[in-house]
Design a protein around this motif. Sequence first.
Motif, PDB file in Angstrom:
ATOM      1  N   VAL A   4     -12.365 -22.554  15.900  1.00 38.72           N
ATOM      2  CA  VAL A   4     -13.782 -22.764  15.584  1.00 38.72           C
ATOM      3  C   VAL A   4     -14.651 -22.206  16.708  1.00 38.72           C
ATOM      4  N   THR A  21     -15.622 -22.240   8.289  1.00 30.04           N
ATOM      5  CA  THR A  21     -14.220 -21.934   8.527  1.00 30.04           C
ATOM      6  C   THR A  21     -13.362 -22.353   7.343  1.00 30.04           C
ATOM      7  N   THR A  23     -10.050 -28.098   8.816  1.00 30.25           N
ATOM      8  CA  THR A  23     -10.150 -26.648   8.995  1.00 30.25           C
ATOM      9  C   THR A  23     -11.154 -26.025   8.030  1.00 30.25           C
ATOM     10  N   TRP A  43     -20.221 -25.200  10.706  1.00 29.62           N
ATOM     11  CA  TRP A  43     -20.350 -25.454  12.132  1.00 29.62           C
ATOM     12  C   TRP A  43     -21.577 -24.736  12.698  1.00 29.62           C
ATOM     13  N   ARG A  45     -21.951 -24.673  20.396  1.00 29.87           N
ATOM     14  CA  ARG A  45     -20.720 -24.036  20.891  1.00 29.87           C
ATOM     15  C   ARG A  45     -20.444 -24.362  22.350  1.00 29.87           C
ATOM     16  N   VAL A  48     -10.171 -32.572  15.725  1.00 32.82           N
ATOM     17  CA  VAL A  48     -11.444 -32.108  15.167  1.00 32.82           C
ATOM     18  C   VAL A  48     -12.422 -33.261  14.992  1.00 32.82           C
TER      19      VAL A  48
END
Length: 214
Positions: free
Chosen positions: A84, A101, A153, A157, A162, A176
């Motif tokens: 990610v 993703t 997954t 996002w 980040r 996650v």
Amino acid sequence: MTAPPSVPVGVILAGGQATRMGGGDKALLSLGDATILDSVIARLAPQVGALALNANGEAARFACLGLPVIPDPIEGFAGPLAGVLAGLDWAAGEGDETIVTVAGDTPFFPRDLVARLQAEAAGMTHPLVLAATPRGVEETKSMSAGGRVRHPTFGLWPVGLRDDLRAALEGGVRKVVQWTEKHAGREALFEDADAFFNVNTPEDLERARRRAGA
């Protein structure tokens, strides 16, 4: 009137080690006349503005796809969150605000995945949404507080988080949901649990081939 959400870019997560398949790139295994990865690309490409592949090792083995290949920025196979982060770094360089993703070994995910994730993210400063399905009769995966099965997954996002994700990974976070719950991440419910069937074993591969053939 609220502006519609911007079109995200897509990142296919294929950076795992595939230990239960004997190693190698299970996304490149055949599925009918194509590969698992071909099927994933065909489903995701119409839903996003651009595509990249998160994979480690020699990028040349994916050259025929014509996609950017982005490795994990964290060493040691740190799990899907590292993929990610790789996608968020790539999207930031492209000037994008969000990514979606998907797993590279899950060929039958919903064709409205992106729209549903974005709809659930309405009003969020940092859109952060994971796909979820109702609990099965013998479900063994981790459950959310609402009794749903999360598919970590498959998510939406925000590029704006980040640096926070990078710090979390460097601090040892690997799960996650440990990170998404910190940021009040939401879940988008998909009723068809089989849509997120993924190929983990040789038996799974045969099941996927039968489904693709049907």
